[in-house]
Design an enzyme around this catalytic site. Structure first.
Site, PDB file in Angstrom:
ATOM      1  N   MET A  30     139.374 -97.057  -8.905  1.00  0.00           N
ATOM      2  CA  MET A  30     138.196 -97.537  -8.531  1.00  0.00           C
ATOM      3  C   MET A  30     137.347 -96.596  -7.872  1.00  0.00           C
ATOM      4  SD  MET A  30     138.731-101.374  -7.899  1.00  0.00           S
ATOM      5  CE  MET A  30     139.015-101.803  -6.227  1.00  0.00           C
ATOM      6  N   HIS A  34     140.799 -89.751  -3.224  1.00  0.00           N
ATOM      7  CA  HIS A  34     141.102 -89.055  -1.925  1.00  0.00           C
ATOM      8  C   HIS A  34     142.476 -88.383  -2.362  1.00  0.00           C
ATOM      9  CE1 HIS A  34     143.891 -92.415  -1.778  1.00  0.00           C
ATOM     10  NE2 HIS A  34     142.766 -93.391  -1.550  1.00  0.00           N
ATOM     11  N   HIS A  37     144.703 -90.330  -4.673  1.00  0.00           N
ATOM     12  CA  HIS A  37     144.690 -90.342  -6.145  1.00  0.00           C
ATOM     13  C   HIS A  37     144.746 -88.982  -6.919  1.00  0.00           C
ATOM     14  CE1 HIS A  37     141.768 -93.420  -4.612  1.00  0.00           C
ATOM     15  NE2 HIS A  37     142.173 -94.002  -5.449  1.00  0.00           N
ATOM     16  N   GLY A 150     150.083 -95.970  -7.682  1.00  0.00           N
ATOM     17  CA  GLY A 150     150.565 -95.613  -6.344  1.00  0.00           C
ATOM     18  C   GLY A 150     151.338 -97.015  -5.806  1.00  0.00           C
TER      19      GLY A 150
END
Length: 283
Positions: A30, A34, A37, A150
């Site tokens: 989305m 950071h 990701h 994740g």
């Protein structure tokens, strides 16, 4: 690095890529990227010839409209970060709401064998219908060989695996370890909205989870839960929404431990108006 907002143009481009590569990986996000990701994208690059990263703030998975409005949107910065990993092996799909949903921004209704009713599902009305709708749609558009998620959103990961199973989608779903700041706080795009005071106290979440893991070796789930709730009552800047120890397969709260099952502790905490989630494997 190619950026697409139109699914038809992306599909055409990926059809061309498939004549040149043997595998395409996919990392749905989305945005407000950071290092967590980037770790997903790095793994995807290491296991595939080409990677698609989607950047889309999905409106149908927000039960809190203020959260949707305030969710950080940093597309140009996101692209710059992705370029540090590869300029030529990544494509970005940043669709408009219209491109994804056309004229009807609503979720489809899903049943994930009860997984959707636990934890996040109990506190965020319609959330996993929104997740199922967008992930299924993105899988249909990108047609990846492998997709990476994740473990911070562990419940979501289990639900997406169930989605693939139920709909016989030809994609392999890979769960990746939680990426944390040096002080233990699970990385999240929402962390950027924390006040200085809330950011300072937020690592208490992971510290408490680690102690709960040790306690679970000798104590019952009920006693560990009571202890965790007591600890957070001493932290006025943090408010627990839920703490649950669950079977990782069913996600149902554990009543009696079994050496044949694997368990995980899940927590959702409000730091002011920012909602943070985390989890930890217990055995």
């Amino acid at each position: 690095m190619r950026k697409f907002q139109n699914r038809s143009k992306l599909s055409q481009y990926l059809s061309e890529q498939r004549t040149k590569v043997s595998s395409i990986g996919f990392v749905p996000t989305m945005g407000a990227l950071h290092i967590g990701h980037l770790s997903l994208v790095s793994k995807a690059l290491s296991e595939n010839d080409f990677v698609v990263v989607s950047v889309f703030v999905n409106p149908t998975q927000f039960d809190n409209k203020d959260d949707l409005v305030k969710y950080p949107r940093t597309l140009e910065k996101d692209i710059r970060l992705l370029k540090t990993l590869s300029e030529n092996r990544i494509a970005v799909y940043a669709p408009t709401v219209e491109d994804i949903y056309e004229n009807k921004v609503v979720s489809k209704s899903f049943s994930f064998n009860g997984l959707e009713h636990q934890m996040e599902g109990a506190f965020r009305d319609g959330h996993f219908d929104g997740v199922g709708t967008i992930v299924k749609r993105l899988f249909e558009i990108v047609k990846p060989d492998t997709a990476y998620f994740g473990e911070k959103d562990f419940q979501q990961l289990q639900i997406i695996k169930k989605l693939v199973e139920l709909y016989h989608l030809p994609v392999k779903v890979i769960g990746c370890p939680i990426h944390r700041a040096e002080d233990g706080l699970a990385l999240s795009s929402r962390n950027t909205r924390l006040t200085e005071a809330h950011r300072e106290v937020a690592p208490f979440i992971y510290k408490t989870l680690n102690t709960a893991k040790v306690m679970f070796g000798t104590k019952s789930a009920q006693k560990v839960t009571a202890w965790v709730e007591k600890q957070f009552k001493k932290q006025p800047l943090l408010k627990v929404e839920y703490f649950i120890i669950a079977d990782i397969e069913t996600l149902k709260p554990v009543k009696r431990k079994s050496t044949k099952k694997s368990y995980r502790a899940f927590i959702a905490v409000y730091a002011g108006d920012i909602r943070l989630i985390d989890n930890i494997a217990l055995n």
